[in-house]
Design a protein around this motif. Structure first.
Motif, short mmCIF file in Angstrom:
data_model
loop_
_atom_site.label_atom_id
_atom_site.label_comp_id
_atom_site.label_asym_id
_atom_site.label_seq_id
_atom_site.Cartn_x
_atom_site.Cartn_y
_atom_site.Cartn_z
N ALA A 162 0.63 -1.20 -0.12
CA ALA A 162 -0.19 0.13 -0.01
C ALA A 162 1.06 0.99 -0.08
CB ALA A 162 -0.92 0.12 1.32
N LYS A 163 1.73 1.41 0.53
CA LYS A 163 3.06 2.59 1.03
C LYS A 163 2.94 2.61 -0.75
CE LYS A 163 5.03 1.16 5.32
NZ LYS A 163 5.98 1.12 5.96
N THR A 164 3.62 1.92 -1.24
CA THR A 164 3.90 2.48 -2.94
C THR A 164 2.76 2.60 -4.28
OG1 THR A 164 4.92 0.62 -3.65
CG2 THR A 164 6.26 1.86 -1.96
N GLY A 201 -0.59 14.63 4.53
CA GLY A 201 -0.15 15.20 4.48
C GLY A 201 0.85 15.16 5.54
N PHE A 202 0.66 15.24 6.35
CA PHE A 202 1.77 15.43 8.31
C PHE A 202 2.12 12.95 7.68
CE2 PHE A 202 2.09 14.05 12.59
CZ PHE A 202 2.92 15.19 12.59
N ARG A 203 1.14 12.63 7.42
CA ARG A 203 1.37 11.50 8.05
C ARG A 203 2.44 10.36 6.99
NH1 ARG A 203 -2.07 8.25 5.79
NH2 ARG A 203 -4.73 9.12 5.45
N HIS A 204 2.78 10.20 5.43
CA HIS A 204 3.00 9.89 4.75
C HIS A 204 4.22 9.22 4.90
CE1 HIS A 204 -0.36 10.54 1.20
NE2 HIS A 204 -1.03 9.62 2.31
N GLU A 205 5.22 11.05 5.14
CA GLU A 205 7.05 10.45 4.98
C GLU A 205 7.47 10.82 6.67
OE1 GLU A 205 8.12 10.43 2.73
OE2 GLU A 205 6.62 10.11 0.77
N GLU A 235 8.48 19.94 9.28
CA GLU A 235 9.89 20.48 8.82
C GLU A 235 10.31 19.13 8.14
OE1 GLU A 235 10.47 23.69 7.88
OE2 GLU A 235 9.01 23.86 8.49
N GLN A 236 10.34 17.92 8.85
CA GLN A 236 11.10 16.23 8.52
C GLN A 236 10.21 15.81 7.64
OE1 GLN A 236 13.41 16.13 10.35
NE2 GLN A 236 13.85 13.69 10.69
N VAL A 237 8.75 16.12 7.73
CA VAL A 237 7.62 15.77 6.42
C VAL A 237 8.35 16.82 4.93
CG1 VAL A 237 5.87 16.19 5.65
CG2 VAL A 237 6.19 14.96 7.89
N LYS A 238 8.65 18.06 5.01
CA LYS A 238 8.77 18.56 4.24
C LYS A 238 9.92 18.41 3.71
CE LYS A 238 8.27 22.96 4.75
NZ LYS A 238 7.76 24.15 5.39
N ARG A 240 11.64 15.40 3.58
CA ARG A 240 10.93 13.77 3.20
C ARG A 240 10.82 14.23 1.56
NH1 ARG A 240 10.97 10.49 8.57
NH2 ARG A 240 12.31 11.36 9.62
N ASP A 241 10.41 15.73 1.35
CA ASP A 241 9.74 15.67 0.19
C ASP A 241 8.53 15.54 -0.08
OD1 ASP A 241 10.50 16.63 -2.52
OD2 ASP A 241 10.47 14.75 -3.80
N GLU A 242 7.77 15.61 1.03
CA GLU A 242 6.31 15.89 0.47
C GLU A 242 5.23 16.54 0.10
OE1 GLU A 242 2.35 14.31 0.53
OE2 GLU A 242 3.46 13.27 1.90
N LYS A 243 4.64 16.21 -0.73
CA LYS A 243 4.10 17.15 -1.37
C LYS A 243 2.65 17.87 -1.29
CE LYS A 243 6.93 16.50 -4.73
NZ LYS A 243 8.51 15.88 -4.71
#
Length: 254
Positions: A162-164, A201-205, A235-238, A240-243
Motif C-alpha cells: 500500500a505504501k507504494t 500530508g502529515f503522516r505519509h513520510e 519540517e521533517q515531512v517537508k 522528505r519531499d512530501e508534496k
C-alpha cells in the motif's frame, strides 16, 4: 478534563495554495471544559479544494456557536454525532451542486472532527485524515475511507504494498464529491494523553514511532512544546519531499 490545544498548517513544498482547513473551539460550561477540533483536507482544481474545506469548517464553527449551547442542556453524544453526520450530508449535497454549477468536478474535502464534553467524546469522520490517541502507545481511532485501506482489510493488499501503490490517495468517499456520504460516528470516554488530528500530508513520510517519540504526553509539558514538537515533525515531512499540504492539531487531555 482540562485541555490544552495547538494547531499548525503548512502549504508544503510544492502547492501554491493550502487546501487544508483547521478549527479549534474551546469553551467552558457547567459540565467543565468543552473543546472541538476539526481537520479538513480539501481537493479539487485551482482553489476549489480550499473552498470546499473552508465551507465545511465555517459550518461547524457556526454549529459550535449557535447549536452546541442547546445540546449542552441535555447532553447526548449519540444525538450530537447524528446531527454532525446529517450536517455533513447536507454540506455534501450543497458542495456537489455548487461544483456542478461551475463545471468543477471532484471538488470536495475530508472531515475528521472530535468534540469533547465532560469525560466523553464524539468523533465524526469521512475520508483519510486521521485522529489518533497517544498515551503509553499510539492508537489510530479513525479508519481511512480509501481504496487501499479497503483492500488491506480484505487481505488483497499488504501494508508494504500500500505504501507504494499509485492508488493510495484514492478516496472511497469525501464531502462534496460523493453522491452519498456515510460518516463514521465514534463515541468514547476521554482518556488522559494527546489526541492528534492530521491531514494525510502529515503522516505519509514519518513513521508512527516518530510520531509517538515527539508527541507522547511526557514530552509535551505545555502549549509551547506541543507546538514546537508538531512543527519539528512538519519540517521533517517537508524535508522528505512530501508534496501535499500538511496540517496537525494536538489536544492534550489532563
Amino acid at each position: 478534563m482540562k485541555f490544552i490545544a495547538t494547531v499548525d498548517s503548512d502549504v508544503g513544498i510544492s502547492k501554491k495554495t493550502n487546501q487544508d482547513s483547521v478549527l479549534i473551539k474551546h469553551a467552558t460550561c457547567d459540565l467543565g471544559e468543552v473543546l472541538m477540533a476539526v481537520v479538513c483536507d480539501g481537493m479539487g482544481g485551482l482553489s476549489k479544494g480550499e473552498l470546499a474545506s473552508a465551507t465545511v469548517i465555517r459550518a461547524f464553527n457556526q454549529w459550535f456557536d449557535n447549536e452546541l449551547p442547546f445540546e449542552l442542556e441535555n447532553v447526548d453524544m449519540n444525538v450530537i454525532g447524528a446531527k454532525w453526520s446529517l450536517l455533513l450530508k447536507e454540506l455534501n449535497v450543497n458542495i456537489l451542486e455548487y461544483s456542478k454549477s461551475i463545471g468543477e468536478d471532484g471538488m470536495g474535502t475530508t472531515f475528521s472532527g472530535i468534540l469533547f464534553v465532560g469525560n466523553d467524546y464524539v468523533i465524526v469522520h469521512v475520508g483519510d485524515s486521521r485522529i489518533y490517541h497517544i498515551a503509553s502507545g499510539l492508537e489510530q481511532l479513525t479508519s481511512d475511507h480509501t481504496f487501499i485501506a479497503r483492500e488491506i482489510s480484505k487481505g488483497t493488499m499488504t501494508i508494504e504494498q500500500a505504501k507504494t501503490d499509485k492508488r493510495r490517495n484514492l478516496l472511497l468517499q469525501c464531502v462534496g464529491a460523493s453522491k452519498v456520504v456515510e460518516p463514521d460516528v465514534l463515541i468514547g470516554k476521554t482518556n488522559k494523553g494527546v489526541y492528534l488530528l492530521c491531514s494525510d500530508g502529515f503522516r505519509h513520510e514519518i513513521t508512527e514511532a516518530e510520531m509517538f517519540e515527539s508527541l507522547n504526553p511526557i514530552n509535551l509539558m505545555n502549549k509551547e512544546t506541543m507546538h514546537s514538537n508538531a512543527r519539528y515533525l512538519i519540517e521533517q515531512v517537508k524535508s522528505r519531499d512530501e508534496k501535499d499540504n500538511i496540517s496537525v492539531i494536538l489536544v492534550k487531555a489532563e
